[in-house]
Scaffold this active site. Structure first.
Site, PDB file in Angstrom:
ATOM      1  CG  PHE A  74      60.837  47.513  67.000  1.00 44.10           C
ATOM      2  CD1 PHE A  74      61.698  47.972  67.521  1.00 44.10           C
ATOM      3  CD2 PHE A  74      61.022  46.026  66.269  1.00 44.10           C
ATOM      4  CE1 PHE A  74      63.109  47.491  67.082  1.00 44.10           C
ATOM      5  CE2 PHE A  74      62.149  45.600  66.316  1.00 44.10           C
ATOM      6  CZ  PHE A  74      63.259  46.383  66.503  1.00 44.10           C
ATOM      7  CG  ASP A 106      55.163  45.719  61.398  1.00 38.59           C
ATOM      8  OD1 ASP A 106      55.176  44.426  61.257  1.00 38.59           O
ATOM      9  OD2 ASP A 106      56.303  46.109  61.717  1.00 38.59           O
ATOM     10  CE  LYS A 129      59.171  39.709  66.185  1.00 39.97           C
ATOM     11  NZ  LYS A 129      60.459  39.333  66.741  1.00 39.97           N
TER      12      LYS A 129
HETATM   13  C1  LIG Z   1      56.190  44.548  64.442  1.00 38.80           C
HETATM   14  C2  LIG Z   1      57.463  44.183  64.174  1.00 38.80           C
HETATM   15  N1  LIG Z   1      58.066  44.581  63.024  1.00 38.80           N
HETATM   16  C3  LIG Z   1      59.088  44.398  62.399  1.00 38.80           C
HETATM   17  C4  LIG Z   1      60.106  43.602  63.065  1.00 38.80           C
HETATM   18  C5  LIG Z   1      61.577  43.449  62.664  1.00 38.80           C
HETATM   19  O1  LIG Z   1      61.703  41.886  62.364  1.00 38.80           O
HETATM   20  P1  LIG Z   1      63.076  41.315  62.437  1.00 38.80           P
HETATM   21  O2  LIG Z   1      63.815  41.241  63.546  1.00 38.80           O
HETATM   22  O3  LIG Z   1      62.709  39.870  61.851  1.00 38.80           O
HETATM   23  O4  LIG Z   1      63.700  42.074  61.344  1.00 38.80           O
HETATM   24  C6  LIG Z   1      59.860  43.361  64.431  1.00 38.80           C
HETATM   25  C7  LIG Z   1      60.801  42.409  65.612  1.00 38.80           C
HETATM   26  O5  LIG Z   1      60.553  42.495  66.534  1.00 38.80           O
HETATM   27  C8  LIG Z   1      58.539  43.460  65.014  1.00 38.80           C
HETATM   28  O6  LIG Z   1      58.119  43.045  66.154  1.00 38.80           O
END
Ligand SMILES: Cc1ncc(COP(=O)(O)O)c(C=O)c1O
Length: 394
Positions: free
Chosen positions: A134, A219, A248
Site C-alpha cells: 500500500f 516506503d 504518519k
Molecule cells: C506504507 C504507506 N505508504 C503510503 C501511505 C499513504 O499515506 P497517507 O494516507 O498519509 O497519504 C500509507 C498509508 O497508510 C502507508 O501505509
C-alpha cells in the site's frame, strides 16, 4: 451532541466513501480517546499509526500552539527555521547517504514525490512493486500499489504496474531490468497484513536494483519514526535506499510527510520539478520537530522494540493455544498482528471491541493489526489485548 444526531446530519453532507464505525471521537490524550458520551476508549490504532507519541502529547501541543502564534504559513519560496530544523534532523536519523529531504502533507504525496524523483533520476518509466503493498491513493501511488481492489475503479487512468509477490527474491530479480526506474517496497507491509520481509530480502532487492541501474524506494510511511523498534525499519537490514518516504508518525497527528534522497538523486532535479502551496509548512514542521525530539529523547523506538516483543509473545501464545481462532502472530516493534482464523468473525471484531472500549483495526481481511502509540502504558496495552483475546475466543 448525541451519536444519532451526528450520524443523521453527516449522512446528508459527507461524501460516502468510508464505512464509519458508530462512534465520534472528541478528545484524545496518550493512548486514550474520549467519545461523544464521555466514554474512554483505548486506541490501539493511534489514529492509523500516526500518534507515535500519543494523542495530544503536551510537547507537541505546546510546539504547535507556539508556532501557530508566530507563523502558520508562508511559501517554500522563503526559508523558515522550523523546516530547516526538520530537514537537519531527518539527515541525522536517516543513513548518511540520505542527505536531502522535502516536506509534504501526506504519505501519498511523499510517494508521488519519490516516483517523480525516480523518473527524473533514471529517465525510465517502469516501476516494480510488491503484491499486498500500500502506497497511497493518488493516481501515481495507485499505479504502484499491489492491491487491485484499490486500482480497479481507476484502471483506465493508471499505468499498468509490475507487481511481484512480496518477499520473493527470484520474482523481483526477474522483474527488475534496464527499463526499471525504481522498485518501491515497504520493509514491513502494514496495510497489506503486517508482512515482514525475510532477512536478506531487502538486501537482494538493493543488489538487483544496483545491477540494473534502478533506484530503490523504501516506503517507510508506516514503519518509520520508531514504529518497528528502530528509528527506521531499514536499520533492521542495514539497507540504504536511494529514496525514502516518511509520514504518519512524523507529525504525531499533524499532517506532514517527507521524501528524502541521496545526493546523487538530488543532483538530477532542478527548481520547479516539485512544489506545493503547503509544502514545508512551518506549523507542520514545528510538529515534526517536537515529535522527533520526544521520540529521540525518550528512546521510544527502543521501548517499541521491548514492549512489542512482549506483545508478540502474548499473541503467539494465543495462536498456539487456540489454533481454531488464530493461525499465527507476526510483526516488528509496535507494528504487530494476530492472524485470525475466521474472516467473518474478524470483520465483526472492531465493533465488538468498540463496545468493550477498544479501538482496533482488522486489515487484509483477517489480520488484527496493533499499532498503538509507542509510549502506550504497558497496563493499557496488555489489559486491552487480554480483553481482545477474550472476545476472539468467545
Ligand atoms: C506504507 C504507506 N505508504 C503510503 C501511505 C499513504 O499515506 P497517507 O494516507 O498519509 O497519504 C500509507 C498509508 O497508510 C502507508 O501505509
Amino acid at each position: 451532541m448525541d451519536l444519532r444526531e451526528i450520524q443523521r446530519r453527516e449522512a446528508t453532507h459527507f461524501l460516502p466513501v468510508v464505512n464509519r464505525m458508530p462512534v465520534a471521537i472528541v478528545e484524545g490524550r496518550g493512548s486514550i480517546v474520549v467519545d461523544q458520551d464521555g466514554r474512554e476508549l483505548v486506541d490501539l490504532t493511534a489514529g492509523w499509526g500516526v500518534c507515535a507519541i500519543g494523542h495530544c502529547h503536551p510537547r507537541l501541543v505546546e510546539a504547535v500552539r507556539d508556532q501557530a502564534g508566530r507563523l502558520m504559513q508562508t511559501t517554500n519560496l522563503f526559508y523558515t527555521l522550523p523546516q530547516l530544523e526538520t530537514i537537519e534532523t531527518l539527515a541525522e536519523i536517516t543513513p548518511p547517504e540520505i542527505t536531502r529531504s522535502f516536506l509534504v502533507n501526506s504519505g501519498t504525496e511523499a510517494v508521488e514525490g519519490a516516483i517523480k524523483l525516480a523518473h527524473r533520476a533514471t529517465g525510465r518509466d517502469k516501476f516494480v512493486s510488491t503484491g499486498g503493498s500500500f502506497h497511497g491513493r493518488t493516481l501515481g501511488a495507485l499505479s504502484v500499489i499491489g492491491q487491485p481492489k484499490y486500482q480497479e475503479p481507476y484502471r483506465a487512468l493508471l499505468r499498468e504496474p509490475v507487481v511481484v509477490p512480496f518477499d520473493d527474491v527470484a520474482a523481483i530479480e526477474a522483474a527488475i531490468d534496464e527499463h526499471t526506474a525504481a522498485v518501491i517496497v515497504e520493509p514491513v507491509q502494514g496495510e497489506g497484513g503486517v508482512n515482514v520481509a525475510s532477512d536478506g530480502y531487502l538486501r537482494a532487492v538493493r543488489e538487483a536494483c544496483d545491477r540494473a541501474g534502478a533506484l530503490l524506494i523504501l516506503d517507510e510511511v508506516q514503519t518509520g519514526i520508531g514504529r518497528t523498534g528502530r528509528m527506521l525499519a531499514l536499520e533492521h537490514d542495514g539497507v540504504v535506499p536511494d529514496v525514502l518516504t516518511l509520514g504518519k508518525g512524523l507529525g504525531g497527528g499533524f499532517p506532514v510527510a517527507a521524501f528524502c534522497c541521496s545526493e546523487g538523486v538530488a543532483e538530477t532535479v532542478q527548481p520547479g520539478d516539485h512544489g506545493g502551496t503547503y509544502v514545508g509548512n512551518p506549523l507542520a514542521a514545528a510538529a515534526a520537530n517536537a515529535v522527533l525530539e520526544v521520540v529521540r529523547e525518550e528512546k521510544l523506538h527502543e521501548r517499541a522494540a521491548a514492549v512489542g516483543e512482549q506483545l508478540h509473545d502474548r499473541l503467539a501464545a494465543f495462536a498456539r493455544e487456540h489454533p481454531d481462532h488464530a493461525t499465527g502472530a507476526r510483526g516488528r516493534g509496535l507494528l504487530r498482528a494476530l492472524v485470525l482464523a475466521d474472516a467473518e468473525r474478524a470483520a465483526a471484531l472492531p465493533k465488538r471491541a468498540l463496545e468493550a472500549g477498544i479501538l482496533v483495526n482488522v486489515t487484509a481481511g483477517n489480520v488484527l493489526r496493533f499499532f498503538p502509540p509507542l509510549n502506550i502504558p504497558e497496563a493499557e496495552l496488555f489489559e486491552s489485548t487480554a480483553t481482545l483475546l477474550d472476545l476472539i475466543r468467545t
